[in-house]
Design an enzyme around this catalytic site. Structure first.
Site, PDB file in Angstrom:
ATOM      1  N   GLU A  49     105.044  86.709 -72.161  1.00 24.93           N
ATOM      2  CA  GLU A  49     104.181  87.409 -72.914  1.00 24.93           C
ATOM      3  C   GLU A  49     104.440  87.261 -74.192  1.00 24.93           C
ATOM      4  O   GLU A  49     103.815  87.819 -75.103  1.00 24.93           O
ATOM      5  CB  GLU A  49     103.461  88.513 -71.788  1.00 24.93           C
ATOM      6  CG  GLU A  49     102.447  88.958 -70.635  1.00 24.93           C
ATOM      7  CD  GLU A  49     103.147  88.207 -69.579  1.00 24.93           C
ATOM      8  OE1 GLU A  49     104.397  88.073 -69.304  1.00 24.93           O
ATOM      9  OE2 GLU A  49     102.809  87.902 -68.957  1.00 24.93           O
ATOM     10  N   PHE A 111      99.624  99.414 -57.573  1.00 21.20           N
ATOM     11  CA  PHE A 111     100.979  97.687 -57.497  1.00 21.20           C
ATOM     12  C   PHE A 111     100.255  97.916 -59.324  1.00 21.20           C
ATOM     13  O   PHE A 111      99.239  97.524 -59.417  1.00 21.20           O
ATOM     14  CB  PHE A 111     100.026  96.855 -56.592  1.00 21.20           C
ATOM     15  CG  PHE A 111      99.695  95.186 -56.922  1.00 21.20           C
ATOM     16  CD1 PHE A 111     101.499  95.010 -56.801  1.00 21.20           C
ATOM     17  CD2 PHE A 111     100.201  94.153 -57.425  1.00 21.20           C
ATOM     18  CE1 PHE A 111     102.608  94.018 -57.216  1.00 21.20           C
ATOM     19  CE2 PHE A 111     100.604  93.349 -58.071  1.00 21.20           C
ATOM     20  CZ  PHE A 111     101.494  92.846 -57.376  1.00 21.20           C
ATOM     21  N   GLN A 112     102.172  97.552 -59.893  1.00 26.15           N
ATOM     22  CA  GLN A 112     101.695  97.078 -61.568  1.00 26.15           C
ATOM     23  C   GLN A 112     100.930  98.288 -62.313  1.00 26.15           C
ATOM     24  O   GLN A 112     100.564  96.949 -63.217  1.00 26.15           O
ATOM     25  CB  GLN A 112     100.744  95.109 -61.561  1.00 26.15           C
ATOM     26  CG  GLN A 112     101.928  94.354 -60.920  1.00 26.15           C
ATOM     27  CD  GLN A 112     101.265  93.276 -61.284  1.00 26.15           C
ATOM     28  OE1 GLN A 112     100.278  92.618 -61.551  1.00 26.15           O
ATOM     29  NE2 GLN A 112     102.668  91.809 -61.096  1.00 26.15           N
ATOM     30  N   LYS A 161      90.447  98.778 -65.151  1.00 25.16           N
ATOM     31  CA  LYS A 161      90.313  97.002 -63.658  1.00 25.16           C
ATOM     32  C   LYS A 161      89.079  96.984 -63.914  1.00 25.16           C
ATOM     33  O   LYS A 161      87.904  96.697 -64.053  1.00 25.16           O
ATOM     34  CB  LYS A 161      90.579  96.720 -63.145  1.00 25.16           C
ATOM     35  CG  LYS A 161      90.251  95.192 -62.403  1.00 25.16           C
ATOM     36  CD  LYS A 161      91.590  94.903 -61.050  1.00 25.16           C
ATOM     37  CE  LYS A 161      90.674  93.553 -60.685  1.00 25.16           C
ATOM     38  NZ  LYS A 161      91.729  93.095 -59.617  1.00 25.16           N
ATOM     39  N   MET A 472     125.520  84.094 -86.212  1.00 26.62           N
ATOM     40  CA  MET A 472     125.502  84.788 -87.086  1.00 26.62           C
ATOM     41  C   MET A 472     127.074  86.199 -86.007  1.00 26.62           C
ATOM     42  O   MET A 472     127.587  86.841 -87.507  1.00 26.62           O
ATOM     43  CB  MET A 472     124.393  85.703 -87.342  1.00 26.62           C
ATOM     44  CG  MET A 472     124.909  86.770 -88.866  1.00 26.62           C
ATOM     45  SD  MET A 472     125.265  86.328 -89.998  1.00 26.62           S
ATOM     46  CE  MET A 472     123.534  85.599 -90.520  1.00 26.62           C
TER      47      MET A 472
HETATM   48  C1  LIG Z   1     117.285  89.810 -78.843  1.00 30.08           C
HETATM   49  C2  LIG Z   1     118.047  89.730 -80.076  1.00 30.08           C
HETATM   50  N1  LIG Z   1     119.163  89.457 -79.424  1.00 30.08           N
HETATM   51  C3  LIG Z   1     120.051  89.906 -79.789  1.00 30.08           C
HETATM   52  C4  LIG Z   1     120.639  89.727 -81.407  1.00 30.08           C
HETATM   53  C5  LIG Z   1     121.876  90.115 -82.176  1.00 30.08           C
HETATM   54  N2  LIG Z   1     121.647  88.512 -82.871  1.00 30.08           N
HETATM   55  C6  LIG Z   1     121.965  88.665 -84.243  1.00 30.08           C
HETATM   56  S1  LIG Z   1     121.878  86.857 -84.659  1.00 30.08           S
HETATM   57  C7  LIG Z   1     122.377  86.868 -83.264  1.00 30.08           C
HETATM   58  C8  LIG Z   1     123.166  84.970 -83.110  1.00 30.08           C
HETATM   59  C9  LIG Z   1     122.115  83.935 -83.564  1.00 30.08           C
HETATM   60  O1  LIG Z   1     122.148  83.127 -82.615  1.00 30.08           O
HETATM   61  P1  LIG Z   1     121.443  81.428 -83.014  1.00 30.08           P
HETATM   62  O2  LIG Z   1     120.113  81.274 -82.583  1.00 30.08           O
HETATM   63  O3  LIG Z   1     122.682  80.176 -82.767  1.00 30.08           O
HETATM   64  O4  LIG Z   1     121.561  81.470 -84.665  1.00 30.08           O
HETATM   65  P2  LIG Z   1     123.079  80.758 -85.296  1.00 30.08           P
HETATM   66  O5  LIG Z   1     123.803  82.344 -86.393  1.00 30.08           O
HETATM   67  O6  LIG Z   1     124.064  80.164 -85.160  1.00 30.08           O
HETATM   68  O7  LIG Z   1     122.268  80.478 -86.761  1.00 30.08           O
HETATM   69  C10 LIG Z   1     122.618  87.530 -81.791  1.00 30.08           C
HETATM   70  C11 LIG Z   1     122.984  87.452 -81.185  1.00 30.08           C
HETATM   71  C12 LIG Z   1     119.156  90.322 -81.925  1.00 30.08           C
HETATM   72  N3  LIG Z   1     119.123  89.458 -83.591  1.00 30.08           N
HETATM   73  N4  LIG Z   1     117.792  89.445 -81.370  1.00 30.08           N
END
Ligand SMILES: Cc1ncc(C[n+]2csc(CCOP(=O)(O)OP(=O)(O)O)c2C)c(N)n1
Ligand SMILES: [Mg+2]
Lengths: 575, 178
Positions: A49, A111-112, A161, A472
């Site tokens: 979802e 439920f749910q 529902k 990042m």
């Molecule tokens: C749902 C979620 N969890 C954690 C983060 C924290 N976060 C920000 S950037 C990042 C790394 C992203 O890695 P990737 O998609 O491989 O991109 P890259 O930076 O390597 O280009 C994380 C874990 C986030 N922004 N969103």
């Protein structure tokens, strides 16, 4: 004529212009699904979802129309939550319809049963609980109106529902009268005069263009303002594309990973004209040192954004298109030539440091890959992204030309947004082409939607910037945590094999000289394609304004001195 | 500084929850919140007292407006307004001290509304300051229990009725839109 709540729901959706919805059925929403075949609405079965909400969001951002996600009660509804919060942070108009248990069981832990209106209260613009079929038409009408008008946002309808099955007289409400909801239209004449005077007096004016301009369809008015008075335009990440990147007045993206010349312009401007943006902390850096020399005009539809983060000299609360249309006749042509020359100097200096200006060394840099995707596709495609380094490089190097071309999760920074929002965006134009520029980490969060893409034969090209890191976060660890890479190395699967398992053509790219042909391959192969770019692992996004620093205290990409260009030598940068 | 805001809201289930949720979400601290009926059955009235700098109060006002069920918001701070708090105070008294308590109460135009062997309940209405003063005087006797409604307030004079959203100089015309 008596009709069931479910029939009234779909009838009202059709009247709102909906022809595609995204979701997953389940017990509490089954009566509604059962009636769906009788209406000209295509249901896209998502694999989660969250994907449904992001698809609705991507569709909404690509079209400006309301996107619709549907889920069952309980876990179906809670799975929407990340997608709803993402839409809320980025003012994206979506309507989520969730099934709910039979109305007289509410509160009894059936439920749910989950208190979905309670859970989504702070992350929706508004939400409704529908317990009677007779309430459906009015509710749907109000939900769509609230979602798309004023400052748009997500609206949720929790639909019991029994109300789906119950029959009621169908009366379509021609008018809506919401006692407490009146989006502002336009500020007064005196304020507009003031604004025009401030603009004419300014020597170093600068426009900060945000997503509000897209929402209000005011790109043309923005262009006229910028060109008439020769005002350079900096954009927020969500504003990218509202002013063409190719225009000499464009300064690209501002803020934490904004171009140095853009941030320098903000810090040195004597007038800032902020249009439909909200001075997010990623945009301002340290508030105490933000744009210290500038008087500030803020044109914004949401009164609660005025003076929220930055106190401004002249707030104009109103719809941007209406406001700019009235402001434009008051604006006199100007040249601001000294200011433009200063900015050009800064721009040239940035150009020198730009990784695309460096001699090719055979390695595959993400920025180069994105630059090549841009070269190949220009303004022909829609681009969506995940969150991380690849997202920032996309913002920097995918030089968007059109308002609804660059789609990304800005306010929430939701990893996993790329693929589903890309599929949703594709539904805005099924003859079109969408590029999902994703990270290996982000992609894996909603990777299951690959099978939605192939089931719908969506023309979505997934380009994974595979650096085997949560890049990042790794960059922050490198800069601010003495390179302790905790929880960031990422051993991914073979993405090409994952694609193959879905029947999706794929290629792995490891060398720079393979990039062009891979892009060509993706573009000439109809339907979904996946490209796994094995990019340089420990690269860093520059410039970077560390959190809490002033906007002009940037860590810059070092100017290369040897042939072996090392883009991440922080020691040198700090010195 | 204290700010008193009046919010007219639709009398529908969950509206109080929306307002409360907003305060929590936006990190607004409220001193008191009072909800009650009005002259119109479909409208409830909230009196909200916030302690804040001006800027924050205007943020509270603007954010309240964003709630679809909020019809009107008025900031009564620095406006000619009547504001009242009502308190019930249960005081521990020896029978021979009752007269003293009754006296104190009457100075504040309060009255004793319940008498038991060892306690009395004092009822008093007034501004928060006034009630504060009485409470301080009763405290040495021993306050067993106290309840206060929090401020309710109303603008003096002719002003009444519903205004428009700040900054809204016109309303979106729905028919034109569709
Ligand atoms: C749902 C979620 N969890 C954690 C983060 C924290 N976060 C920000 S950037 C990042 C790394 C992203 O890695 P990737 O998609 O491989 O991109 P890259 O930076 O390597 O280009 C994380 C874990 C986030 N922004 N969103
Ligand atoms: Mg990565």
């Amino acid at each position: 004529m008596l009709r069931s709540g479910a029939e009234i729901l779909w009838e009202c959706l059709v009247r709102e212009g909906v022809d595609v919805i995204f979701g997953i059925p389940g017990g509490a929403i089954m009566p509604a699904f059962d009636m769906l075949t009788q209406f000209p609405i295509h249901h896209v079965l998502t694999r989660h979802e969250q994907g449904a909400a992001h698809m609705a969001d991507g569709y909404a951002r690509a079209t400006g129309k309301v996107g619709v996600a549907v889920a069952t009660s309980g876990p179906g509804a809670t799975n929407l939550v990340t997608g709803i919060a993402t839409a809320m942070m980025d003012s994206s108009p979506i309507v989520c319809i969730t099934g709910q248990v039979v109305s007289n069981l509410i509160g009894g832990d059936a439920f749910q049963e989950v208190d979905v209106t309670g859970i989504t209260l702070p992350i929706t613009k508004h939400n409704f609980l529908v317990t009677r079929a007779s309430e459906v038409a009015q509710t749907v009408r109000e939900a769509f109106y609230i979602a798309r008008s004023g400052r748009p946002g997500p609206v949720l309808i929790d639909f019991c529902k029994d109300a789906q099955v119950e029959k009621a007289k169908f009366i379509y409400p021609e008018k809506i009268d919401l006692a407490g909801y009146h989006p502002p239209i336009c500020p007064g004449q005196a304020d507009l005069q003031n604004a025009a005077e401030m603009i004419s007096k300014a020597e170093r004016p600068l426009i900060l263009a945000g997503q509000g301009l897209k929402i209000s369809s005011a790109a043309e008015e923005l262009k006229q303002l910028a060109i008439t008075a020769n005002i350079p335009v900096a954009m927020t990440i969500l504003g990218l594309g509202v002013f063409p990147a190719s225009d000499p007045l464009s300064l690209g993206m501002m803020g934490m990973h904004g171009e140095a010349y853009c941030n320098l312009a903000i810090q040195n401007a004597d007038l800032i004209i902020a249009l439909g943006m909200r001075f997010d902390d990623r945009v301002t850096g340290n508030l105490r040192t933000y744009a210290p020399r500038a008087k500030k005009i803020h044109i914004e539809i949401d009164p609660a954004e005025v003076h929220k983060n930055v106190t401004v000299d002249l707030p104009l609360v109103g719809d941007l298109k209406a406001t700019l249309t009235q402001l434009l006749p008051l604006i006199k042509p100007k040249s601001n030539s000294n200011w433009m020359a200063t900015i050009e100097d800064w721009r040239n200096e940035s150009q020198m440091r730009d990784i695309l200006s460096q001699p090719k060394n055979g390695k595959l840099y993400t920025a180069q890959v994105i630059g090549e995707i841009w070269e190949a596709t220009h303004d022909e495609v829609i681009v969506t992204t995940g969150v991380g380094q690849h997202q920032m490089w996309s913002a920097q190097y995918y030089r968007a030309e059109r308002p609804n071309q660059f789609i990304t999760s800005g306010g929430a920074g939701t990893m996993g947004f790329g693929l589903p929002s890309g599929i949703g965006a594709w539904f805005s134009n099924r003859q079109g082409e969408v590029w999902v520029i994703d990270g290996d980490g982000s992609f894996q969060m909603t990777q299951a939607e690959l099978s939605t893409a192939i089931q719908e034969n969506a023309n979505v090209k997934v380009a994974i910037m595979n650096n085997s890191y949560l890049g990042m976060v790794r960059q922050w660890q490198e800069f601010f945590f003495e390179s302790r890479y905790v929880g960031t190395p990422l051993r991914g699967p073979d993405f090409a094999m994952i694609a193959a398992a879905h029947g999706i053509p794929a290629r792995r790219v490891t060398r720079h000289d393979e990039v062009q042909s891979a892009i060509e391959f993706a573009r000439t192969t109809p339907g979904p394609v996946l490209l796994d770019f094995r990019v340089v692992k420990e690269d860093a996004v520059y410039p970077m304004v560390p959190t809490g620093a002033a906007l002009d205290e940037m860590i810059r990409r070092p100017i290369p001195t040897t042939d072996e260009f090392s883009p991440i030598d922080v020691e040198k940068v700090a010195a | 500084m204290q700010h008193t805001l009046i919010a007219l809201v639709e009398n529908k289930p969950g509206v109080l929850n929306r307002v409360a949720s907003l305060f929590r979400r936006r990190n607004f601290n409220i001193e008191s919140l009072n909800v009650g009926r009005t002259e119109k059955p479909e409208i409830s009235r909230m009196t909200i007292v916030v302690d804040s700098q001006y800027n924050k109060a205007s943020q509270v006002e603007a954010n309240l407006y964003k709630l679809v069920n909020v019809i009107d918001v008025q900031d009564l701070t620095n406006q000619p307004a009547v504001s009242r708090d009502l308190a019930l105070i249960k005081v521990k008294v020896h029978p021979d001290q009752r007269a003293e308590v009754a006296n104190l109460a009457s100075i504040f135009r309060g009255k004793i509304v319940d008498v038991a062997e060892e306690t009395v309940i004092v009822e008093v209405t007034g501004t928060e300051d006034k009630i504060e003063s009485l409470v301080e005087l009763l405290r040495p006797l021993g306050i067993l229990e106290m309840v206060r409604t929090g401020n309710v307030a109303m603008m003096r004079g002719n002003s009444s009725g519903i205004r428009h959203t700040p900054g809204a100089n016109g309303h979106e015309n729905l028919e034109a839109e569709n």
